[in-house]
Scaffold this motif. Structure first.
Motif, PDB file in Angstrom:
ATOM      1  N   LEU A  90     -25.960  -7.850  17.152  1.00 13.94           N
ATOM      2  CA  LEU A  90     -24.725  -7.575  17.889  1.00 13.94           C
ATOM      3  C   LEU A  90     -24.668  -8.291  19.245  1.00 13.94           C
ATOM      4  O   LEU A  90     -23.628  -8.867  19.594  1.00 13.94           O
ATOM      5  N   CYS A 143     -18.633 -12.072  11.924  1.00 11.10           N
ATOM      6  CA  CYS A 143     -18.107 -11.160  10.909  1.00 11.10           C
ATOM      7  C   CYS A 143     -19.269 -10.383  10.305  1.00 11.10           C
ATOM      8  O   CYS A 143     -20.235 -10.970   9.819  1.00 11.10           O
ATOM      9  N   ILE A 144     -19.171  -9.066  10.347  1.00 11.35           N
ATOM     10  CA  ILE A 144     -20.176  -8.179   9.767  1.00 11.35           C
ATOM     11  C   ILE A 144     -19.564  -7.524   8.542  1.00 11.35           C
ATOM     12  O   ILE A 144     -18.561  -6.810   8.643  1.00 11.35           O
ATOM     13  N   ASN A 153     -20.206  -4.972   5.551  1.00  6.93           N
ATOM     14  CA  ASN A 153     -21.073  -3.912   5.058  1.00  6.93           C
ATOM     15  C   ASN A 153     -20.710  -3.578   3.613  1.00  6.93           C
ATOM     16  O   ASN A 153     -19.559  -3.238   3.324  1.00  6.93           O
ATOM     17  N   ASN A 203     -24.578  -6.942   5.181  1.00  5.12           N
ATOM     18  CA  ASN A 203     -25.539  -5.850   4.983  1.00  5.12           C
ATOM     19  C   ASN A 203     -25.425  -5.342   3.551  1.00  5.12           C
ATOM     20  O   ASN A 203     -24.581  -4.503   3.228  1.00  5.12           O
ATOM     21  N   SER A 229     -18.850   2.208  10.239  1.00  5.04           N
ATOM     22  CA  SER A 229     -18.184   0.903  10.266  1.00  5.04           C
ATOM     23  C   SER A 229     -16.824   0.989  10.950  1.00  5.04           C
ATOM     24  O   SER A 229     -16.401   0.034  11.626  1.00  5.04           O
ATOM     25  N   VAL A 270     -15.545  -6.370  11.731  1.00  9.20           N
ATOM     26  CA  VAL A 270     -16.379  -5.517  10.882  1.00  9.20           C
ATOM     27  C   VAL A 270     -15.566  -5.141   9.649  1.00  9.20           C
ATOM     28  O   VAL A 270     -14.424  -4.688   9.759  1.00  9.20           O
ATOM     29  N   MET A 303     -23.669 -11.925  18.626  1.00  6.64           N
ATOM     30  CA  MET A 303     -22.285 -12.069  18.191  1.00  6.64           C
ATOM     31  C   MET A 303     -21.309 -11.784  19.334  1.00  6.64           C
ATOM     32  O   MET A 303     -20.292 -12.459  19.480  1.00  6.64           O
ATOM     33  N   ARG A 305     -16.095  -1.304  14.144  1.00 12.27           N
ATOM     34  CA  ARG A 305     -14.973  -2.252  14.141  1.00 12.27           C
ATOM     35  C   ARG A 305     -14.144  -2.106  15.418  1.00 12.27           C
ATOM     36  O   ARG A 305     -13.772  -3.099  16.055  1.00 12.27           O
ATOM     37  N   LEU A 358     -22.871 -11.677   8.942  1.00  8.17           N
ATOM     38  CA  LEU A 358     -23.974 -10.798   8.535  1.00  8.17           C
ATOM     39  C   LEU A 358     -23.478  -9.927   7.397  1.00  8.17           C
ATOM     40  O   LEU A 358     -22.505  -9.176   7.556  1.00  8.17           O
ATOM     41  N   VAL A 401     -15.523  -9.892  17.278  1.00  2.00           N
ATOM     42  CA  VAL A 401     -16.403  -9.656  16.128  1.00  2.00           C
ATOM     43  C   VAL A 401     -15.698  -8.719  15.154  1.00  2.00           C
ATOM     44  O   VAL A 401     -15.259  -7.634  15.524  1.00  2.00           O
ATOM     45  N   THR A 436     -27.948  -4.619  12.046  1.00  2.00           N
ATOM     46  CA  THR A 436     -26.713  -4.960  12.767  1.00  2.00           C
ATOM     47  C   THR A 436     -26.954  -4.993  14.269  1.00  2.00           C
ATOM     48  O   THR A 436     -26.551  -5.937  14.965  1.00  2.00           O
TER      49      THR A 436
END
Length: 282
Positions: A125, A135-136, A138, A88, A165, A179, A128, A169, A86, A177, A121
Protein backbone atom coordinates in the motif's frame (compact mmCIF):
# COMPACT_ATOMS: atom_id res chain seq x y z
CA UNK A 1 2.37 -1.46 -20.61
CA UNK A 2 5.72 -3.21 -21.13
CA UNK A 3 7.10 -1.83 -17.86
CA UNK A 4 4.09 -2.56 -15.70
CA UNK A 5 4.43 -5.05 -12.86
CA UNK A 6 1.76 -7.31 -11.41
CA UNK A 7 1.82 -9.57 -8.37
CA UNK A 8 -0.44 -12.62 -8.27
CA UNK A 9 -0.59 -14.84 -5.17
CA UNK A 10 -1.49 -18.53 -5.19
CA UNK A 11 -0.25 -19.19 -8.72
CA UNK A 12 0.54 -22.91 -8.70
CA UNK A 13 -2.94 -23.79 -10.03
CA UNK A 14 -6.48 -22.58 -10.70
CA UNK A 15 -7.33 -18.91 -11.01
CA UNK A 16 -3.84 -17.83 -10.01
CA UNK A 17 -2.08 -19.83 -12.70
CA UNK A 18 -4.45 -18.72 -15.45
CA UNK A 19 -4.39 -15.09 -14.30
CA UNK A 20 -0.59 -15.05 -14.39
CA UNK A 21 -0.63 -16.18 -18.02
CA UNK A 22 -3.32 -13.69 -19.01
CA UNK A 23 -1.54 -10.73 -17.42
CA UNK A 24 1.75 -11.75 -19.03
CA UNK A 25 0.02 -11.89 -22.40
CA UNK A 26 -1.17 -8.33 -21.82
CA UNK A 27 2.42 -7.19 -21.37
CA UNK A 28 2.78 -7.20 -17.60
CA UNK A 29 5.86 -8.51 -15.90
CA UNK A 30 4.19 -10.90 -13.47
CA UNK A 31 5.59 -11.88 -10.09
CA UNK A 32 3.99 -15.28 -9.58
CA UNK A 33 3.91 -15.87 -5.83
CA UNK A 34 3.41 -19.36 -4.44
CA UNK A 35 4.13 -21.03 -1.11
CA UNK A 36 6.30 -23.71 -2.66
CA UNK A 37 8.26 -22.81 -5.79
CA UNK A 38 8.78 -26.54 -6.46
CA UNK A 39 5.14 -26.57 -7.58
CA UNK A 40 5.80 -24.08 -10.37
CA UNK A 41 6.17 -26.64 -13.18
CA UNK A 42 2.54 -26.42 -14.36
CA UNK A 43 2.70 -22.64 -14.49
CA UNK A 44 6.02 -22.57 -16.33
CA UNK A 45 4.87 -25.18 -18.84
CA UNK A 46 1.75 -23.15 -19.56
CA UNK A 47 3.83 -19.97 -19.86
CA UNK A 48 6.15 -21.68 -22.35
CA UNK A 49 3.16 -22.88 -24.36
CA UNK A 50 1.94 -19.28 -24.67
CA UNK A 51 5.40 -17.80 -25.25
CA UNK A 52 5.38 -15.62 -22.13
CA UNK A 53 7.91 -17.40 -19.91
CA UNK A 54 10.20 -14.35 -20.04
CA UNK A 55 7.43 -12.21 -18.51
CA UNK A 56 6.93 -14.41 -15.42
CA UNK A 57 9.14 -14.61 -12.34
CA UNK A 58 8.30 -17.12 -9.62
CA UNK A 59 8.78 -15.93 -6.04
CA UNK A 60 8.14 -17.95 -2.91
CA UNK A 61 5.56 -16.46 -0.55
CA UNK A 62 3.68 -17.89 2.42
CA UNK A 63 0.90 -15.36 3.05
CA UNK A 64 0.49 -16.64 6.61
CA UNK A 65 4.14 -16.03 7.55
CA UNK A 66 5.24 -12.53 8.54
CA UNK A 67 8.91 -13.13 7.73
CA UNK A 68 8.03 -14.60 4.33
CA UNK A 69 5.94 -11.53 3.49
CA UNK A 70 8.74 -9.18 4.61
CA UNK A 71 11.31 -11.02 2.48
CA UNK A 72 8.92 -11.01 -0.47
CA UNK A 73 8.23 -7.29 -0.06
CA UNK A 74 11.96 -6.46 0.12
CA UNK A 75 12.78 -8.50 -2.96
CA UNK A 76 9.96 -6.98 -5.01
CA UNK A 77 10.89 -3.43 -4.03
CA UNK A 78 14.60 -4.01 -4.65
CA UNK A 79 14.18 -5.74 -8.01
CA UNK A 80 11.22 -3.86 -9.46
CA UNK A 81 10.54 -0.71 -7.45
CA UNK A 82 6.92 -0.58 -8.51
CA UNK A 83 3.70 -2.58 -8.33
CA UNK A 84 0.86 -1.67 -10.67
CA UNK A 85 -1.49 -4.58 -9.94
CA UNK A 86 -1.86 -6.85 -6.93
CA UNK A 87 -4.12 -9.89 -7.28
CA UNK A 88 -4.86 -11.46 -3.89
CA UNK A 89 -5.82 -14.96 -4.97
CA UNK A 90 -4.14 -17.34 -2.49
CA UNK A 91 -6.70 -19.23 -0.43
CA UNK A 92 -8.46 -22.49 0.31
CA UNK A 93 -11.99 -23.54 1.18
CA UNK A 94 -12.78 -25.03 4.57
CA UNK A 95 -16.03 -26.90 5.02
CA UNK A 96 -18.03 -28.66 7.72
CA UNK A 97 -20.82 -27.88 10.17
CA UNK A 98 -20.08 -25.27 12.82
CA UNK A 99 -20.44 -27.65 15.76
CA UNK A 100 -17.81 -29.94 14.27
CA UNK A 101 -15.32 -27.37 12.93
CA UNK A 102 -12.59 -26.75 15.48
CA UNK A 103 -11.45 -23.26 16.39
CA UNK A 104 -8.00 -24.11 14.99
CA UNK A 105 -9.60 -24.91 11.64
CA UNK A 106 -11.42 -21.57 11.68
CA UNK A 107 -8.17 -19.79 12.55
CA UNK A 108 -6.29 -21.56 9.76
CA UNK A 109 -8.98 -20.54 7.30
CA UNK A 110 -8.76 -16.90 8.33
CA UNK A 111 -4.95 -16.88 8.47
CA UNK A 112 -4.81 -17.59 4.74
CA UNK A 113 -8.01 -16.15 3.28
CA UNK A 114 -8.27 -13.03 5.44
CA UNK A 115 -5.15 -12.07 7.37
CA UNK A 116 -2.95 -13.19 4.47
CA UNK A 117 -4.78 -10.81 2.17
CA UNK A 118 -4.52 -8.00 4.74
CA UNK A 119 -0.79 -8.51 5.28
CA UNK A 120 0.23 -8.79 1.62
CA UNK A 121 -1.86 -5.75 0.70
CA UNK A 122 -0.42 -3.68 3.55
CA UNK A 123 3.08 -4.57 2.38
CA UNK A 124 2.49 -2.72 -0.91
CA UNK A 125 0.00 0.00 0.00
CA UNK A 126 2.70 2.61 0.80
CA UNK A 127 4.28 2.08 -2.62
CA UNK A 128 0.98 2.29 -4.47
CA UNK A 129 -0.02 5.40 -2.52
CA UNK A 130 3.27 7.11 -3.37
CA UNK A 131 2.90 6.08 -7.01
CA UNK A 132 -0.59 7.60 -6.92
CA UNK A 133 -1.79 4.63 -8.96
CA UNK A 134 -2.40 0.92 -8.73
CA UNK A 135 -5.10 -1.72 -8.74
CA UNK A 136 -5.75 -4.26 -5.98
CA UNK A 137 -7.97 -7.14 -7.07
CA UNK A 138 -9.24 -9.37 -4.28
CA UNK A 139 -10.55 -12.77 -5.32
CA UNK A 140 -13.70 -13.23 -3.28
CA UNK A 141 -16.55 -15.63 -4.07
CA UNK A 142 -20.29 -15.87 -4.33
CA UNK A 143 -19.85 -17.30 -0.82
CA UNK A 144 -18.87 -13.79 0.25
CA UNK A 145 -22.36 -12.61 -0.65
CA UNK A 146 -24.47 -15.73 -0.14
CA UNK A 147 -23.74 -18.16 2.72
CA UNK A 148 -24.55 -21.85 2.46
CA UNK A 149 -24.74 -24.57 5.13
CA UNK A 150 -21.61 -26.62 5.65
CA UNK A 151 -19.32 -23.88 4.33
CA UNK A 152 -19.13 -21.50 7.29
CA UNK A 153 -15.28 -21.27 7.47
CA UNK A 154 -14.97 -20.34 3.81
CA UNK A 155 -18.09 -18.17 3.66
CA UNK A 156 -17.12 -16.23 6.78
CA UNK A 157 -13.65 -15.57 5.38
CA UNK A 158 -15.04 -14.26 2.10
CA UNK A 159 -17.66 -12.10 3.85
CA UNK A 160 -14.77 -10.56 5.79
CA UNK A 161 -12.90 -9.80 2.56
CA UNK A 162 -16.00 -8.16 1.09
CA UNK A 163 -16.39 -5.70 3.98
CA UNK A 164 -12.67 -5.01 4.25
CA UNK A 165 -12.41 -4.31 0.53
CA UNK A 166 -15.24 -1.79 0.69
CA UNK A 167 -13.40 0.13 3.40
CA UNK A 168 -10.07 -0.09 1.60
CA UNK A 169 -11.55 1.14 -1.67
CA UNK A 170 -12.94 4.25 0.01
CA UNK A 171 -9.61 4.87 1.75
CA UNK A 172 -7.47 4.53 -1.36
CA UNK A 173 -9.55 6.19 -4.10
CA UNK A 174 -8.25 9.69 -3.21
CA UNK A 175 -4.72 8.34 -3.75
CA UNK A 176 -5.41 6.91 -7.19
CA UNK A 177 -5.44 3.28 -6.03
CA UNK A 178 -8.41 1.16 -7.10
CA UNK A 179 -9.71 -1.77 -5.05
CA UNK A 180 -11.85 -4.39 -6.77
CA UNK A 181 -13.67 -7.58 -5.76
CA UNK A 182 -14.22 -10.42 -8.19
CA UNK A 183 -16.88 -12.88 -7.03
CA UNK A 184 -16.71 -16.22 -8.89
CA UNK A 185 -19.31 -18.93 -8.59
CA UNK A 186 -18.44 -22.61 -9.10
CA UNK A 187 -15.42 -23.27 -11.28
CA UNK A 188 -13.24 -26.26 -12.10
CA UNK A 189 -10.41 -25.56 -9.69
CA UNK A 190 -8.86 -27.58 -6.84
CA UNK A 191 -9.86 -25.09 -4.12
CA UNK A 192 -11.99 -27.69 -2.34
CA UNK A 193 -9.26 -30.31 -2.12
CA UNK A 194 -7.77 -28.80 1.05
CA UNK A 195 -11.11 -28.06 2.69
CA UNK A 196 -12.39 -31.61 2.24
CA UNK A 197 -10.39 -32.76 5.26
CA UNK A 198 -12.52 -30.46 7.41
CA UNK A 199 -15.77 -31.76 5.95
CA UNK A 200 -14.88 -35.36 6.74
CA UNK A 201 -15.98 -34.92 10.35
CA UNK A 202 -19.52 -34.16 9.20
CA UNK A 203 -19.52 -37.18 6.89
CA UNK A 204 -18.81 -39.74 9.63
CA UNK A 205 -21.57 -42.19 10.55
CA UNK A 206 -21.71 -40.91 14.13
CA UNK A 207 -22.17 -37.29 13.06
CA UNK A 208 -25.66 -35.81 13.57
CA UNK A 209 -25.03 -33.86 10.36
CA UNK A 210 -24.07 -36.80 8.16
CA UNK A 211 -27.31 -36.94 6.20
CA UNK A 212 -27.31 -33.18 5.70
CA UNK A 213 -23.69 -33.08 4.56
CA UNK A 214 -24.23 -36.00 2.18
CA UNK A 215 -27.15 -34.13 0.65
CA UNK A 216 -24.93 -31.10 0.12
CA UNK A 217 -22.13 -33.24 -1.36
CA UNK A 218 -24.61 -34.87 -3.73
CA UNK A 219 -25.98 -31.49 -4.80
CA UNK A 220 -22.47 -30.20 -5.55
CA UNK A 221 -21.50 -33.39 -7.42
CA UNK A 222 -24.62 -33.22 -9.59
CA UNK A 223 -23.69 -29.72 -10.67
CA UNK A 224 -20.00 -30.32 -11.40
CA UNK A 225 -20.55 -30.69 -15.13
CA UNK A 226 -21.78 -27.11 -15.24
CA UNK A 227 -18.80 -25.65 -13.36
CA UNK A 228 -17.10 -22.91 -15.33
CA UNK A 229 -13.67 -22.68 -16.94
CA UNK A 230 -11.18 -20.87 -14.64
CA UNK A 231 -9.81 -19.14 -17.73
CA UNK A 232 -12.99 -17.01 -17.87
CA UNK A 233 -12.21 -15.61 -14.42
CA UNK A 234 -8.58 -15.03 -15.35
CA UNK A 235 -9.61 -13.10 -18.46
CA UNK A 236 -11.96 -10.96 -16.38
CA UNK A 237 -9.20 -10.22 -13.86
CA UNK A 238 -6.83 -9.22 -16.69
CA UNK A 239 -9.55 -7.00 -18.13
CA UNK A 240 -10.10 -5.33 -14.75
CA UNK A 241 -6.34 -4.81 -14.37
CA UNK A 242 -6.29 -2.73 -17.56
CA UNK A 243 -9.53 -0.80 -16.90
CA UNK A 244 -9.12 2.85 -16.01
CA UNK A 245 -12.17 3.08 -13.72
CA UNK A 246 -13.21 -0.41 -12.61
CA UNK A 247 -16.32 -1.09 -10.54
CA UNK A 248 -16.08 -2.36 -6.98
CA UNK A 249 -17.67 -5.76 -7.65
CA UNK A 250 -17.62 -8.23 -10.53
CA UNK A 251 -19.82 -11.29 -9.94
CA UNK A 252 -18.99 -13.96 -12.51
CA UNK A 253 -20.18 -17.47 -13.28
CA UNK A 254 -23.31 -19.36 -14.13
CA UNK A 255 -26.28 -18.17 -12.06
CA UNK A 256 -24.16 -15.97 -9.77
CA UNK A 257 -25.86 -12.65 -10.51
CA UNK A 258 -29.30 -14.23 -10.29
CA UNK A 259 -28.53 -15.92 -6.98
CA UNK A 260 -27.22 -12.72 -5.41
CA UNK A 261 -30.19 -10.76 -6.75
CA UNK A 262 -32.74 -13.22 -5.39
CA UNK A 263 -31.05 -13.47 -1.99
CA UNK A 264 -31.21 -9.69 -1.66
CA UNK A 265 -34.77 -9.48 -3.00
CA UNK A 266 -36.60 -12.30 -1.25
CA UNK A 267 -37.72 -12.23 2.40
CA UNK A 268 -35.29 -14.27 4.50
CA UNK A 269 -37.89 -16.86 5.51
CA UNK A 270 -38.63 -17.63 1.87
CA UNK A 271 -34.94 -17.69 0.98
CA UNK A 272 -34.06 -20.16 3.75
CA UNK A 273 -36.98 -22.40 2.77
CA UNK A 274 -35.68 -22.55 -0.80
CA UNK A 275 -32.14 -23.39 0.34
CA UNK A 276 -33.20 -26.06 2.84
CA UNK A 277 -35.55 -27.72 0.34
CA UNK A 278 -32.82 -27.73 -2.30
CA UNK A 279 -29.95 -28.96 -0.14
CA UNK A 280 -31.58 -31.16 2.48
CA UNK A 281 -33.97 -33.66 0.95
CA UNK A 282 -34.89 -36.57 3.18
Amino acid sequence: MNNKTAIVTGTSSGFGLSTTIELAQKGFTVIAAMRNSHKSSSLLQEASKHGVESKIIVFELDVTNEQSILSFQTRVLDEFGRVDVLVNNAGFAGAGFVEEVSMDEYRNQFETNVFGVFAVTKAFLPLMRKQNRGCIINVSSISGKVAFPGLSPYSASKHAIEGWSESLRLEMLPFGVKVVLIEPGSYKTNIWSTGKQVAQESLQSDSPYQEYMMSIEKYIAEGENSFGDPLDVAKKIAEIATTEKPDLRYPIGRGVKTTIFLKNLLPWRLWEKIIINKLFKK
